[in-house]
Design an enzyme around this catalytic site. Structure first.
Site, mmCIF file in Angstrom:
data_model
loop_
_atom_site.group_PDB
_atom_site.id
_atom_site.type_symbol
_atom_site.label_atom_id
_atom_site.label_comp_id
_atom_site.label_asym_id
_atom_site.label_seq_id
_atom_site.Cartn_x
_atom_site.Cartn_y
_atom_site.Cartn_z
ATOM 1 N N THR A 192 0.835 -1.213 0.000
ATOM 2 C CA THR A 192 0.000 0.000 0.000
ATOM 3 C C THR A 192 0.868 1.260 0.000
ATOM 4 O O THR A 192 0.489 2.272 -0.598
ATOM 5 C CB THR A 192 -0.994 0.042 1.183
ATOM 6 N N ASN A 193 2.016 1.213 0.648
ATOM 7 C CA ASN A 193 2.921 2.371 0.598
ATOM 8 C C ASN A 193 3.473 2.555 -0.818
ATOM 9 O O ASN A 193 3.565 3.681 -1.306
ATOM 10 C CB ASN A 193 4.054 2.222 1.612
ATOM 11 N N MET A 247 10.714 -6.607 4.905
ATOM 12 C CA MET A 247 10.847 -7.185 6.240
ATOM 13 C C MET A 247 12.158 -7.949 6.403
ATOM 14 O O MET A 247 12.172 -9.104 6.847
ATOM 15 C CB MET A 247 9.631 -8.067 6.546
ATOM 16 N N LEU A 299 18.924 -4.908 6.895
ATOM 17 C CA LEU A 299 20.000 -4.744 5.916
ATOM 18 C C LEU A 299 21.360 -4.915 6.584
ATOM 19 O O LEU A 299 21.546 -4.556 7.743
ATOM 20 C CB LEU A 299 19.932 -3.354 5.285
ATOM 21 N N ASN A 328 13.408 4.237 5.247
ATOM 22 C CA ASN A 328 12.508 3.195 5.768
ATOM 23 C C ASN A 328 11.296 3.859 6.412
ATOM 24 O O ASN A 328 11.406 4.954 6.971
ATOM 25 C CB ASN A 328 13.242 2.359 6.818
ATOM 26 N N HIS A 375 8.562 3.121 9.423
ATOM 27 C CA HIS A 375 8.348 2.237 10.578
ATOM 28 C C HIS A 375 7.024 2.621 11.244
ATOM 29 O O HIS A 375 6.772 3.824 11.456
ATOM 30 C CB HIS A 375 9.510 2.384 11.565
HETATM 31 C C1 GAR Z 1 3.848 -0.847 6.808
HETATM 32 O O1 GAR Z 1 2.892 -0.635 7.815
HETATM 33 C C2 GAR Z 1 5.236 -0.533 7.331
HETATM 34 O O2 GAR Z 1 5.238 0.446 8.315
HETATM 35 C C3 GAR Z 1 5.654 -1.855 7.898
HETATM 36 O O3 GAR Z 1 5.155 -2.810 6.989
HETATM 37 C C4 GAR Z 1 3.940 -2.335 6.457
HETATM 38 C C5 GAR Z 1 3.938 -2.568 4.960
HETATM 39 O O4 GAR Z 1 2.686 -2.277 4.420
HETATM 40 N N1 GAR Z 1 7.089 -1.939 7.992
HETATM 41 C C6 GAR Z 1 7.720 -2.451 9.027
HETATM 42 O O5 GAR Z 1 7.134 -2.925 9.979
HETATM 43 C C7 GAR Z 1 9.229 -2.423 8.927
HETATM 44 N N2 GAR Z 1 9.815 -2.768 10.172
HETATM 45 P P1 GAR Z 1 2.504 -2.139 2.856
HETATM 46 O O6 GAR Z 1 3.140 -3.379 2.221
HETATM 47 O O7 GAR Z 1 1.012 -2.155 2.663
HETATM 48 O O8 GAR Z 1 3.143 -0.871 2.393
#
Ligand code: GAR
Length: 205
Positions: free
Chosen positions: A18-19, A95, A98, A112, A114
């Site tokens: 979604t990001n 996930m 690095l 990143n 978070h």
């Molecule tokens: C997001 O909420 C992001 O903050 C988290 O994974 C999700 C990905 O959502 N990232 C972490 O937790 C990294 N430590 P998306 O695939 O829908 O963008």
């Protein structure tokens, strides 16, 4: 004709994306002057790959199973990024932690997102950690990646309230809405050359 060549982004994903979608939408609307040069997923079934393909973006499956250890996986990732002439690496729900191989290849050029207000609630399940702690507010943080886990210089944060009846799912959904805005805003500043880093401090102009 105006301006500079668009900044080339390499987006690393593991899941729904979604990001990634929020970034694609803002590039397509002209809000962010960038081009997504490639999307790289360590998971073959990540829906983010479909999102990329639907928008004509090279979508690369790059699984870690065939690599003996994390540094060689990262070295191969750097090769892919370099072959696509990537200027800025975006971790959009990637996930994996690095290694120095990636961090040294793109100093202050890996961002990143978070799902918490760092330095609180680092690592996995940040939203559940926030609920378990009982905070009234959580949110999201966009930061540059350094050699630690979720420790790099902070670019932007957005605050999100925690409701009394929240579950990990409802809080995550509220935080994700903020993530889409915040990540896009930080990327826009970067591509416009409006971010300056001095040690841990990040200055936005
Ligand atoms: C997001 O909420 C992001 O903050 C988290 O994974 C999700 C990905 O959502 N990232 C972490 O937790 C990294 N430590 P998306 O695939 O829908 O963008």
């Amino acid at each position: 004709m105006s301006g500079k060549a668009p900044c080339r982004l390499g987006v690393l994903v593991s899941g729904s994306g979604t990001n990634l979608q929020a970034i694609i939408d803002r590039i397509e609307s002209g809000e962010i002057n960038a081009k997504i040069a490639c999307v790289i997923s360590n998971k073959a079934d990540a829906y983010a790959l479909t999102r990329a393909a639907l928008h004509g973006i090279p979508a690369i499956v790059h699984e870690n199973v065939s690599f003996p250890e994390r540094r060689s996986y990262d070295a191969a990732t750097v090769e892919i990024l370099r072959s696509h002439k990537v200027d800025l690496v975006i971790l959009a729900g990637f996930m994996r932690i690095l290694t120095d191989v990636m961090v040294n290849a793109y100093p202050n050029a890996i961002m990143n997102i978070h799902p918490a207000l760092l330095p609180s609630f680092q690592g996995l399940h940040a939203q559940q950690q926030a609920l378990d702690y009982g905070v009234r507010y959580s949110g999201c943080t966009v930061h540059f990646v350094d050699h630690g886990t979720d420790t790099g210089p902070i670019i932007m944060q957005s605050v999100v309230p925690v409701e009394q009846d929240d579950t990990e799912e409802t809080l995550s959904a509220r935080i994700q809405k903020a993530e889409h805005q915040t990540f896009a805003a930080a990327i826009k500043l970067f591509v416009e050359g409006k971010i300056h880093v001095d040690g841990r401090r990040v200055y936005l102009t």
